[in-house]
Write a protein that holds these residues in place. Sequence first.
Motif, PDB file in Angstrom:
ATOM      1  N   HIS A  33       8.150  -7.899  -7.567  1.00 17.14           N
ATOM      2  CA  HIS A  33       6.898  -7.884  -6.806  1.00 17.14           C
ATOM      3  C   HIS A  33       6.066  -6.635  -7.060  1.00 17.14           C
ATOM      4  CE1 HIS A  33      10.005  -6.200  -3.965  1.00 17.14           C
ATOM      5  NE2 HIS A  33       9.089  -5.260  -3.885  1.00 17.14           N
ATOM      6  N   HIS A  34       6.228  -6.009  -8.240  1.00 13.14           N
ATOM      7  CA  HIS A  34       5.392  -4.833  -8.539  1.00 13.14           C
ATOM      8  C   HIS A  34       3.933  -5.231  -8.701  1.00 13.14           C
ATOM      9  CE1 HIS A  34       4.830  -5.716 -12.862  1.00 13.14           C
ATOM     10  NE2 HIS A  34       6.056  -6.208 -12.803  1.00 13.14           N
ATOM     11  N   ILE A  35       3.660  -6.479  -9.122  1.00 12.62           N
ATOM     12  CA  ILE A  35       2.268  -6.941  -9.257  1.00 12.62           C
ATOM     13  C   ILE A  35       1.603  -6.976  -7.885  1.00 12.62           C
ATOM     14  CG2 ILE A  35       0.815  -8.927  -9.852  1.00 12.62           C
ATOM     15  CD1 ILE A  35       2.833  -9.565 -12.069  1.00 12.62           C
ATOM     16  N   GLU A  36       2.339  -7.467  -6.887  1.00 17.35           N
ATOM     17  CA  GLU A  36       1.793  -7.529  -5.525  1.00 17.35           C
ATOM     18  C   GLU A  36       1.549  -6.125  -4.974  1.00 17.35           C
ATOM     19  OE1 GLU A  36       2.690 -11.203  -6.721  1.00 17.35           O
ATOM     20  OE2 GLU A  36       4.244  -9.672  -6.604  1.00 17.35           O
ATOM     21  N   GLN A  37       2.461  -5.200  -5.259  1.00 15.67           N
ATOM     22  CA  GLN A  37       2.261  -3.812  -4.809  1.00 15.67           C
ATOM     23  C   GLN A  37       1.028  -3.213  -5.471  1.00 15.67           C
ATOM     24  OE1 GLN A  37       6.509  -2.046  -5.038  1.00 15.67           O
ATOM     25  NE2 GLN A  37       5.415  -0.796  -3.536  1.00 15.67           N
ATOM     26  N   ARG A  38       0.862  -3.511  -6.749  1.00 16.41           N
ATOM     27  CA  ARG A  38      -0.317  -2.999  -7.452  1.00 16.41           C
ATOM     28  C   ARG A  38      -1.596  -3.559  -6.836  1.00 16.41           C
ATOM     29  NH1 ARG A  38      -0.569  -5.136 -13.194  1.00 16.41           N
ATOM     30  NH2 ARG A  38      -1.806  -6.766 -12.216  1.00 16.41           N
ATOM     31  N   ARG A  39      -1.581  -4.847  -6.495  1.00 13.40           N
ATOM     32  CA  ARG A  39      -2.771  -5.453  -5.886  1.00 13.40           C
ATOM     33  C   ARG A  39      -3.017  -4.904  -4.486  1.00 13.40           C
ATOM     34  NH1 ARG A  39      -1.566 -11.564  -8.298  1.00 13.40           N
ATOM     35  NH2 ARG A  39      -2.463 -11.123 -10.353  1.00 13.40           N
ATOM     36  N   VAL A  58      -4.891  -1.797  -5.059  1.00 12.26           N
ATOM     37  CA  VAL A  58      -6.295  -2.106  -5.368  1.00 12.26           C
ATOM     38  C   VAL A  58      -7.072  -2.383  -4.081  1.00 12.26           C
ATOM     39  CG1 VAL A  58      -7.820  -3.806  -6.447  1.00 12.26           C
ATOM     40  CG2 VAL A  58      -5.831  -2.953  -7.700  1.00 12.26           C
ATOM     41  N   ALA A  59      -6.470  -3.166  -3.180  1.00 13.50           N
ATOM     42  CA  ALA A  59      -7.137  -3.480  -1.906  1.00 13.50           C
ATOM     43  C   ALA A  59      -7.431  -2.207  -1.118  1.00 13.50           C
ATOM     44  CB  ALA A  59      -6.263  -4.425  -1.079  1.00 13.50           C
ATOM     45  N   PHE A  60      -6.456  -1.299  -1.071  1.00 11.25           N
ATOM     46  CA  PHE A  60      -6.643  -0.055  -0.313  1.00 11.25           C
ATOM     47  C   PHE A  60      -7.710   0.832  -0.964  1.00 11.25           C
ATOM     48  CE2 PHE A  60      -2.139  -0.793   1.260  1.00 11.25           C
ATOM     49  CZ  PHE A  60      -2.549  -1.145   2.533  1.00 11.25           C
ATOM     50  N   ILE A  61      -7.760   0.848  -2.309  1.00 11.47           N
ATOM     51  CA  ILE A  61      -8.800   1.637  -2.984  1.00 11.47           C
ATOM     52  C   ILE A  61     -10.181   1.074  -2.661  1.00 11.47           C
ATOM     53  CG2 ILE A  61      -9.765   2.272  -5.240  1.00 11.47           C
ATOM     54  CD1 ILE A  61      -6.881   2.331  -6.321  1.00 11.47           C
ATOM     55  N   PHE A  78      -7.532   5.652   0.936  1.00  9.40           N
ATOM     56  CA  PHE A  78      -6.856   6.262  -0.209  1.00  9.40           C
ATOM     57  C   PHE A  78      -5.440   6.728   0.123  1.00  9.40           C
ATOM     58  CE2 PHE A  78     -11.450   6.981  -1.063  1.00  9.40           C
ATOM     59  CZ  PHE A  78     -11.538   6.138  -2.167  1.00  9.40           C
ATOM     60  N   LEU A  79      -5.183   7.067   1.378  1.00 11.24           N
ATOM     61  CA  LEU A  79      -3.841   7.501   1.764  1.00 11.24           C
ATOM     62  C   LEU A  79      -2.824   6.389   1.500  1.00 11.24           C
ATOM     63  CD1 LEU A  79      -2.073   9.694   3.052  1.00 11.24           C
ATOM     64  CD2 LEU A  79      -2.579   8.697   5.297  1.00 11.24           C
ATOM     65  N   LYS A  80      -3.131   5.169   1.959  1.00  9.50           N
ATOM     66  CA  LYS A  80      -2.222   4.044   1.745  1.00  9.50           C
ATOM     67  C   LYS A  80      -2.166   3.639   0.273  1.00  9.50           C
ATOM     68  CE  LYS A  80      -2.412   2.060   6.395  1.00  9.50           C
ATOM     69  NZ  LYS A  80      -2.765   0.886   7.222  1.00  9.50           N
ATOM     70  N   ALA A  81      -3.306   3.777  -0.421  1.00 10.73           N
ATOM     71  CA  ALA A  81      -3.314   3.467  -1.855  1.00 10.73           C
ATOM     72  C   ALA A  81      -2.340   4.385  -2.594  1.00 10.73           C
ATOM     73  CB  ALA A  81      -4.722   3.628  -2.419  1.00 10.73           C
ATOM     74  N   HIS A  82      -2.368   5.675  -2.254  1.00 14.25           N
ATOM     75  CA  HIS A  82      -1.457   6.628  -2.910  1.00 14.25           C
ATOM     76  C   HIS A  82       0.003   6.331  -2.560  1.00 14.25           C
ATOM     77  CE1 HIS A  82      -4.312   9.156  -4.921  1.00 14.25           C
ATOM     78  NE2 HIS A  82      -5.007   9.386  -3.807  1.00 14.25           N
ATOM     79  N   GLU A  83       0.257   5.898  -1.346  1.00 20.20           N
ATOM     80  CA  GLU A  83       1.635   5.546  -0.963  1.00 20.20           C
ATOM     81  C   GLU A  83       2.163   4.429  -1.858  1.00 20.20           C
ATOM     82  OE1 GLU A  83       1.773   4.534   3.138  1.00 20.20           O
ATOM     83  OE2 GLU A  83       1.254   6.538   3.858  1.00 20.20           O
ATOM     84  N   GLU A  84       1.370   3.378  -2.029  1.00 22.45           N
ATOM     85  CA  GLU A  84       1.787   2.248  -2.868  1.00 22.45           C
ATOM     86  C   GLU A  84       1.991   2.699  -4.312  1.00 22.45           C
ATOM     87  OE1 GLU A  84       2.474  -0.851  -1.991  1.00 22.45           O
ATOM     88  OE2 GLU A  84       1.771  -0.827   0.089  1.00 22.45           O
TER      89      GLU A  84
END
Length: 527
Positions: free
Chosen positions: A192-198, A201-204, A209-215
């Motif tokens: 599920h790395h594709i889902e994490q990457r998406r 993208v949603a958070f960006i 940005f905080l949650k984007a960096h966590e992912e």
Amino acid sequence: MNPLVWIELTSHDLNRGKQYYQKRDYSRAIEYFSEVISFSQYKDILMVYKNIRQAYLGRGKVYRAKKLWQLAYEDFVNAIHLNPHDPIAYTETAYLYYQQRKLDSAIDYFNDAISLDPEFTRALHGLGMCYLKKGDWELALKNFTQGIKYQPQEGLAYSSRAVIYLHKKQFDAALEDLDTAIKQCSLSTYPHHIEQRRRAVAFILKKDFLKAHEELNQLIQKNPRYVSGFLLRGIAYLHQGDHAKASQDFQTAKQLTTNLIIYTKIALYHYKITRDIKELKKLAKTLALQPLKSAEEICLKSLLAFYCDEKDQVKKIVRNFFKRYLPGALSPFWQEDFIAMLLTVSGDQDLQEEFQKNKCIVQLKDQMMTIINGVENQAIKYNALLQALCQATVLGNIFYTQRNYLHRPSLQRGRLKEVATLLEYALSSETTSAIALSPKTKQAIILQMRENPNFYKNVTLQFPFIAEWVAPVVKTMHDFTPVLGRGFFGRPHSIANEMTKLSVLYPSIQTQADEEEGNIYISNLQL
């Protein structure tokens, strides 16, 4: 010989072929599938017949994996001939075309499969992916949602639908689908790395940005060579204004990737910081030799040409893009850059109009699907179609100036059909039959054409059949044309309000009110 022997032999070889296909030992897989097919003289035995058909499908999938397109196609066609009522062979053929990016052919085969089994989720998902690649979000969303309806445990469908929600800026819906996809994937071996990457993208896009960096940090920690992780984290830093960290991540991603297209993406983002044009010029020369097929590849090539100031090349590439895709085919990140490029490239008015037309069609398809599927109230439906027609055609403004039809239900129904038919005509290059316009519409068109020669030129280009009956009467001219009457306004202050609206919509307009008659007269309406 006993038929059971042939059944046992073909079943054994078929299973061995499938096992080697799963192990990606394609040579051995082809060998065993071919052995099954060699028993064709015994296909009057039902189980042997079924095994031979399965062997054609299996060998076709192997050839597809090896990109031996013609051999794969022949095997899938043989499987279809052996059982024309099974949707699986049509679906496999559709994926063959999908992998070659021949999306229209893929759509045809997916539709064939769905016509045989409307609940066949693999075909529904494939059809959704085709529309997603073409940039038609609404049809993609419809098919992904249908697939989820029939198979709610299919995590891949949730993940794909999330991409549509990202495009539509419905970030919470996208994150919800991605969470569901990750839960479904955790029950299988599907990564599920594709889902994490998406999710990142949603958070960006949400600017969280905080949650984007966590992912992204989690992804990079799991795989320190994950190029997309460094690229996305660099984009996040770029949006935050931290150019030093962004540049560092872009540099790392460049060093890790061996893919020319991915490298080009990274270089274009890095250019926003370094403004080093030399690297982009080298990439432009390299990509000029590449037969680019996907929407994103064509977009990248056009951006390289744009930054390298090759304006004629930009126009050529962009026109190639519009022949095959809608702007919605691009990722949310690249749409912004692509649109900005189109609106500034060399002040080319034709190119800007071409883009606006295509952008308009994306919006119109969205509106049309909403209207057709969800709106029952005639007045609301009329307004929505009218708005769409105004966006799509110069003729739409004629209908805007006759909105008093909304208050007459008997005429409203005919008007709705008239507006919808014109809109369909404007969006379809295949429509050839003339449209029967009402006398009221004809009168309004004639009056407007007398007033504005440009309107005559534009509307007859867009609706050629109109020229046939309007040409003899456009020679005369009236100074002012009555367009809105008492049936719509009712009270004097409403007339003033409507005059204000018209002035805002059309700054060049000249208006004159007749309070006693309850009419507004206009001239110089530039559409």
